[in-house]
Design a protein around this motif. Structure first.
Motif, PDB file in Angstrom:
ATOM      1  N   VAL A 275       0.845  -1.195   0.000  1.00 36.30           N
ATOM      2  CA  VAL A 275       0.000   0.000   0.000  1.00 36.30           C
ATOM      3  C   VAL A 275       0.882   1.247   0.000  1.00 36.30           C
ATOM      4  CG1 VAL A 275      -1.628   1.362   1.390  1.00 36.30           C
ATOM      5  CG2 VAL A 275      -1.974  -1.097   1.138  1.00 36.30           C
ATOM      6  N   LYS A 276       0.532   2.199  -0.834  1.00 31.39           N
ATOM      7  CA  LYS A 276       1.226   3.485  -0.880  1.00 31.39           C
ATOM      8  C   LYS A 276       0.246   4.583  -0.467  1.00 31.39           C
ATOM      9  CE  LYS A 276       3.902   2.105  -4.994  1.00 31.39           C
ATOM     10  NZ  LYS A 276       4.219   2.506  -6.393  1.00 31.39           N
ATOM     11  N   ILE A 277       0.713   5.512   0.354  1.00 35.42           N
ATOM     12  CA  ILE A 277      -0.156   6.607   0.787  1.00 35.42           C
ATOM     13  C   ILE A 277       0.574   7.926   0.571  1.00 35.42           C
ATOM     14  CG2 ILE A 277      -1.456   7.631   2.679  1.00 35.42           C
ATOM     15  CD1 ILE A 277      -1.780   4.917   3.895  1.00 35.42           C
ATOM     16  N   GLY A 278       0.017   8.745  -0.302  1.00 28.02           N
ATOM     17  CA  GLY A 278       0.585  10.057  -0.588  1.00 28.02           C
ATOM     18  C   GLY A 278      -0.420  11.156  -0.283  1.00 28.02           C
ATOM     19  N   ILE A 279      -0.046  12.366  -0.619  1.00 31.00           N
ATOM     20  CA  ILE A 279      -0.946  13.506  -0.457  1.00 31.00           C
ATOM     21  C   ILE A 279      -1.849  13.575  -1.686  1.00 31.00           C
ATOM     22  CG2 ILE A 279      -1.090  16.008  -0.138  1.00 31.00           C
ATOM     23  CD1 ILE A 279       1.715  15.926   1.066  1.00 31.00           C
ATOM     24  N   ALA A 280      -3.119  13.832  -1.484  1.00 31.50           N
ATOM     25  CA  ALA A 280      -4.080  13.913  -2.596  1.00 31.50           C
ATOM     26  C   ALA A 280      -3.640  14.954  -3.618  1.00 31.50           C
ATOM     27  CB  ALA A 280      -5.466  14.252  -2.055  1.00 31.50           C
ATOM     28  N   GLY A 281      -3.923  14.671  -4.877  1.00 31.31           N
ATOM     29  CA  GLY A 281      -3.530  15.575  -5.953  1.00 31.31           C
ATOM     30  C   GLY A 281      -4.062  16.982  -5.779  1.00 31.31           C
ATOM     31  N   THR A 282      -5.310  17.096  -5.280  1.00 29.32           N
ATOM     32  CA  THR A 282      -5.886  18.430  -5.073  1.00 29.32           C
ATOM     33  C   THR A 282      -5.115  19.210  -4.009  1.00 29.32           C
ATOM     34  OG1 THR A 282      -7.442  17.375  -3.522  1.00 29.32           O
ATOM     35  CG2 THR A 282      -8.224  17.794  -5.759  1.00 29.32           C
ATOM     36  N   LYS A 283      -4.616  18.503  -2.992  1.00 30.53           N
ATOM     37  CA  LYS A 283      -3.836  19.145  -1.931  1.00 30.53           C
ATOM     38  C   LYS A 283      -2.435  19.508  -2.419  1.00 30.53           C
ATOM     39  CE  LYS A 283      -7.144  18.690   1.067  1.00 30.53           C
ATOM     40  NZ  LYS A 283      -7.932  19.845   1.534  1.00 30.53           N
ATOM     41  N   ILE A 284      -1.839  18.637  -3.232  1.00 29.79           N
ATOM     42  CA  ILE A 284      -0.527  18.935  -3.822  1.00 29.79           C
ATOM     43  C   ILE A 284      -0.608  20.213  -4.657  1.00 29.79           C
ATOM     44  CG2 ILE A 284       1.105  18.189  -5.598  1.00 29.79           C
ATOM     45  CD1 ILE A 284       1.675  16.589  -3.233  1.00 29.79           C
TER      46      ILE A 284
END
Length: 414
Positions: A275-284
């Protein structure tokens, strides 16, 4: 026992320092007796038989009308009414951090599952206000004064002809939760649903059924409450229990500010998937926009200290509120504590920041070239989203500075 009255004692208990400053209730030189008299005046107005709500302030944000109290009397009345309803009905908003922690664990599981990420369309405007008021009226545990004021609120000219509950008012979030409580129970009771959580209008559901069948069942339940979904925010995924070493496909969706990715097939027999967890594109996108506007504002005002403070605010961590027994912290770590290294979100932000800082091309790059020398650039490049997260770098930012820091991001409010 809860004191539901709108007495001087109760109002003083919920009064905040910022309320005094915002509404200029008194000066620092006023005596305690003068301050008590002003609170007493507010209490008397609320408890007066002839009390009427004034017109609420309105502003448009992202196409929605946001209401706010025009005076201290209305603000304290709604805050106390909200406290009363929350206490009587035990209304509590879900914890974002706990939800993400649970979802992260569920995504790793090696069994077959489908996951639905749903969003209620115009949630506040769509809830059945009559059902809420009927529920409150049927339960005499809430005081007569509280029930009377709540009914009076929705009989005002501003709200009488409108649907749902008004956005922005403290009591509205509680009424929204009160209405959706029965929906939560019904979705949780669906035989194929083994996990369900909702944060305001964002929903996540894990099911043993295939995604299309699970979706039909859940949406039918939602529609029975007179609610609709935002189809452009809706996404459903499936992950499988079979092993496929060569298929590195990831199923993904955004939820509560995160971008979550789960390997569709198991890589080996360990029964745990990657599982990978990043920052949402809208937040980026929002953070990048803030970086750009911080630099643009610097080219206009030449305030290097202010630029550095803004970049520290974006890339580091800070104290939001100091309570008697706890602290509320914010920043890149505390807002996104579940990020994984393999997602690359923080590295992406660092690279974006560094490209702007050292750019000498384009309109912004040419202006920065005239404003920043190499020594100043070397000092600023020490700031890092990755290190701010990993090392939990904290910066001292006073509450009084927040308004100044946000001034160049005022465009976000529209």
């Amino acid at each position: 026992m809860l004191d539901q009255s709108f007495s001087v004692k109760c109002l003083k208990h919920i009064l905040k320092k910022e309320d005094v400053k915002h509404f200029r209730l008194w000066n620092s030189s006023d005596s305690e007796e003068d301050k008590d008299n002003k609170i007493s005046d507010i209490s008397n107005r609320i408890n007066s038989p002839g009390f009427c709500f004034p017109s609420f302030r309105e502003k448009i944000t992202k196409g929605k009308i946001i209401y706010s109290a025009p005076d201290a009397t209305t603000l304290l009345l709604l805050r106390k009414l909200d406290r009363n309803i929350r206490a009587i009905y035990k209304v509590k908003q879900a914890n974002r951090d706990e939800i993400i922690h649970q979802v992260k664990s569920l995504l790793k599981e090696g069994c077959f599952y489908s996951a639905l990420r749903l969003d209620i369309s115009s949630c506040y405007e769509s809830v059945d206000r009559k059902a809420i008021l009927d529920k409150v009226e049927q339960n005499s545990i809430l005081s007569y004064t509280s029930r009377n004021l709540l009914n009076q609120l929705f009989c005002t000219a501003q709200f009488k002809v409108k649907m749902g509950v008004p956005r922005g008012l403290s009591v509205s979030a509680t009424l929204n939760e009160l209405f959706l409580r029965n929906l939560d129970k019904q979705i949780k009771n669906l035989p194929h649903v083994y996990y369900y959580a909702r944060y305001v209008d964002d929903m996540i559901i894990f099911s043993y059924y295939e995604k299309d069948e699970a979706r039909r069942d859940v949406i039918k339940t939602i529609n029975e409450f007179g609610l609709e979904l935002n189809q452009h925010k809706e996404i459903s995924i499936e992950c499988y229990s079979s092993i496929n070493k060569n298929d590195d496909t990831y199923s993904s969706f955004e939820f509560l500010g995160y971008y979550l990715q789960s390997r569709a097939y198991l890589k080996d027999a360990k029964k745990w998937r990657n599982v990978k967890i990043g920052i949402a594109g809208t937040k980026i996108k929002k953070i990048k926009s803030r970086i750009v506007h911080a630099f643009i504002d610097f080219t206009k005002n030449n305030q290097l200290t202010l630029l550095e403070k803004r970049l520290k605010f974006l890339s580091g961590n800070y104290l939001l509120k100091q309570g008697e027994e706890s602290r509320l912290l914010g920043g890149v770590y505390y807002n996104y504590s579940h990020l994984t290294d393999n997602a690359g979100s923080l590295q992406e932000l660092d690279l974006f920041f560094q490209k702007i800082l050292f750019s000498r091309q384009g309109s912004l790059g040419k202006k920065l070239n005239l404003k920043l020398n190499n020594s100043q650039r070397k000092n600023l490049v020490k700031l890092s989203f990755y290190n701010g997260f990993k090392e939990r770098w904290s910066h001292s930012i006073q509450p009084s500075e927040m308004r100044l820091l946000h001034r160049c991001w005022i465009y976000e409010k529209n």
